[in-house]
Design a protein around this motif. Structure first.
Motif, short mmCIF file in Angstrom:
data_model
loop_
_atom_site.label_atom_id
_atom_site.label_comp_id
_atom_site.label_asym_id
_atom_site.label_seq_id
_atom_site.Cartn_x
_atom_site.Cartn_y
_atom_site.Cartn_z
N ALA A 58 0.82 -1.22 0.00
CA ALA A 58 0.00 0.00 0.00
C ALA A 58 0.85 1.26 0.00
O ALA A 58 0.43 2.29 -0.50
N TYR A 59 2.04 1.19 0.58
CA TYR A 59 2.85 2.41 0.74
C TYR A 59 3.92 2.57 -0.35
O TYR A 59 4.08 3.64 -0.91
N GLY A 60 4.64 1.48 -0.60
CA GLY A 60 5.78 1.60 -1.54
C GLY A 60 5.83 0.42 -2.50
O GLY A 60 4.91 -0.40 -2.56
N PHE A 166 2.80 16.39 17.63
CA PHE A 166 1.82 15.40 17.18
C PHE A 166 1.57 15.55 15.69
O PHE A 166 1.38 16.65 15.18
N LYS A 167 1.61 14.38 15.03
CA LYS A 167 1.33 14.35 13.59
C LYS A 167 -0.02 13.66 13.42
O LYS A 167 -0.23 12.57 13.98
N LEU A 168 -0.93 14.27 12.71
CA LEU A 168 -2.25 13.69 12.50
C LEU A 168 -2.33 13.10 11.10
O LEU A 168 -1.98 13.77 10.14
N VAL A 197 0.24 17.75 10.11
CA VAL A 197 -0.59 16.75 9.44
C VAL A 197 0.23 16.01 8.38
O VAL A 197 1.17 16.56 7.82
N ASP A 198 -0.19 14.75 8.14
CA ASP A 198 0.36 13.97 7.03
C ASP A 198 -0.82 13.50 6.20
O ASP A 198 -1.66 12.72 6.68
N VAL A 199 -0.90 13.98 4.96
CA VAL A 199 -2.05 13.67 4.11
C VAL A 199 -1.78 12.40 3.29
O VAL A 199 -2.70 11.82 2.70
N ASN A 200 -0.55 11.95 3.26
CA ASN A 200 -0.19 10.74 2.50
C ASN A 200 -0.76 10.76 1.08
O ASN A 200 -1.40 9.79 0.64
N GLN A 201 -0.62 11.88 0.39
CA GLN A 201 -1.00 12.06 -1.02
C GLN A 201 -2.51 12.04 -1.23
O GLN A 201 -2.98 11.86 -2.35
N ILE A 223 2.84 20.58 6.87
CA ILE A 223 1.91 19.78 6.05
C ILE A 223 2.74 18.81 5.22
O ILE A 223 3.53 19.21 4.37
N GLU A 224 2.54 17.51 5.51
CA GLU A 224 3.37 16.48 4.86
C GLU A 224 2.62 15.88 3.67
O GLU A 224 1.47 15.46 3.80
N GLN A 225 3.29 15.83 2.56
CA GLN A 225 2.85 15.16 1.32
C GLN A 225 1.34 15.30 1.07
O GLN A 225 0.61 14.31 1.04
N ALA A 248 8.13 17.00 1.92
CA ALA A 248 8.10 15.87 0.96
C ALA A 248 8.38 14.58 1.70
O ALA A 248 9.36 14.48 2.44
N ASP A 249 7.50 13.58 1.50
CA ASP A 249 7.76 12.24 2.06
C ASP A 249 7.73 11.22 0.92
O ASP A 249 8.77 10.84 0.40
N GLU A 250 6.52 10.82 0.49
CA GLU A 250 6.45 9.83 -0.59
C GLU A 250 7.18 10.29 -1.85
O GLU A 250 7.63 9.46 -2.66
N SER A 251 7.31 11.60 -2.05
CA SER A 251 7.99 12.10 -3.26
C SER A 251 9.44 11.64 -3.32
O SER A 251 10.04 11.64 -4.39
MG MG Z 1 4.46 10.57 5.64
#
Ligand code: MG
Ligand code: MUC
Length: 373
Positions: A58-60, A166-168, A197-201, A223-225, A248-251
């Protein structure tokens, strides 16, 4: 001194329970699956490493099963018979023969560093040039999927002095619902905590434009990805207009990705992950690109257990500045350990061991119990 050769490489899949379901935009984790790597050398020393991802595929691009298969069939045999002390040569050999596979390579590089550190009596951070700090601030992810539960969890972490960042995890629900959830948590915690926050794309650019504005206006620090890793032009535009910094995370799926993101101006913060760069040494190359480009750093995680967490931490403690701290809380999300002494968390930070190698010993009985049969 005669050469110490790599005699065998093995990978075992380990399924461990989590303290609660962990909800991300692309997957809800009910447990975590680690791949534990062992590299045995001709001087009798063993190095350990970990290659861990989130939610199968699901992630990579790599799953626990593909990581094990590729180590067993391709990467492990390439290392057997090689000089275990020459990590440059060993990793170059893997890079020449195998494209990508950064998760598998990261666990192998960690294991080689662990073995060499034990051999020389040095912590991995010392092998990497030396640490400039002895602890790392660690964020906690609120991802129960319930606003009230998340607030209670954050309050408990503040009381325990375990986390104040805290990251949501958002991006799975309608945007308006997610924004309400985030704002309620920020209002409850106020200035006592940094909320990110982490929106995960999870959003497209049209959603992200307004959402980033609302998040910034309501005191969200990072604000993450927010959008797809594929939409590079959109990331550049968002990075220019968002009032809160974009990370940038998944990028980043390789050191080369980090370079092109920096060149394009697509983010002002990079999440560093050993698994997505190919190991603790590889992630430092991404950090150097970021530092040269004026991009701030954050020590990321793939929710690894103790081994992957300390392999990451040994790299991160060598960095000049980690403006956004780390999220190396993986072991705290698990109810079980497979090492004899768990990493130590105190005063909002992970405390770094000075013992040789990664500073961990496998608990063989518990490893055998949780290993997938
Ligand atoms: Mg992330
Ligand atoms: C991610 O996308 O950053 C890190 C912390 C967490 O809860 O999920 C991970 C993956």
């Amino acid at each position: 001194m005669s050469q110490v050769l790599i005699e065998s490489v093995s990978a075992v899949i380990v399924d461990l329970p989590t303290i609660r379901p962990h909800k991300l935009a692309m997957h809800t984790m009910q447990q975590q699956t680690l791949v534990v790597i062992r590299v045995r050398c001709s001087d009798g020393l063993e190095g350990i490493g970990e290659s861990t991802t989130i939610g199968g595929l699901a992630y990579g691009n790599e799953s626990p099963e593909s990581i094990k298969q590729n180590i067993d069939s391709h990467l492990g045999p390439l290392l057997v018979g090689q000089d275990s002390a020459n990590i440059n040569a060993a990793m170059l050999r893997l890079d020449k023969a195998a494209k990508g596979n950064t998760f598998a390579k990261s666990g192998l590089e960690s294991a080689l560093l662990d073995a060499q550190g034990k051999r020389l009596g040095l912590a991995v951070s010392e092998l990497l040039g030396g640490r400039v700090r002895d602890s790392l601030e660690v964020a906690w992810t609120l991802a129960s999927g319930d606003t009230t539960k998340d607030i209670a969890e954050a309050e408990q972490m503040l009381d325990l002095r375990r986390h104040r960042i805290f990251k949501l995890k958002i991006g799975a629900n309608p945007v308006s619902q997610d924004l309400k959830h985030v704002i309620a948590i920020k209002q409850a915690l106020g200035e006592r905590a940094s909320v990110r926050v982490d929106v995960n794309q999870g959003w497209d650019e049209s959603q992200a434009i307004r959402a980033c504005q609302v998040l910034g206006d309501n005191g969200i620090d990072l604000i993450e990805q927010p959008i797809s890793r594929i939409n590079r032009a959109g990331q550049v535009r968002l990075n220019q207009r968002s009032p809160a910094p974009i990370m940038a995370d998944e990028s980043i799926e390789s050191v080369e990705d980090a370079f092109s993101l920096a060149a394009d101006g697509a983010a002002s913060v990079f999440a560093l992950k050993i698994a997505k760069n190919g190991g603790p040494r590889a992630v430092l190359r991404t950090a150097q690109i970021a530092e040269s480009a004026g991009i701030a750093l954050y020590g990321g995680t793939m929710l690894e257990g103790a081994i992957g967490t300390l392999a990451s931490a040994h790299a991160f403690v060598t960095l000049r500045q980690l403006t956004w701290g780390t999220e190396l809380f993986g072991p705290l999300l698990l109810t079980e350990e497979i090492v004899t002494e768990a990493p130590v968390y105190r005063d909002f930070a992970l405390q770094m061991p000075r013992t040789p190698g990664l500073g961990l010993t496998l608990d063989e009985e518990r490893l055998a119990f949780f290993a997938r049969k």
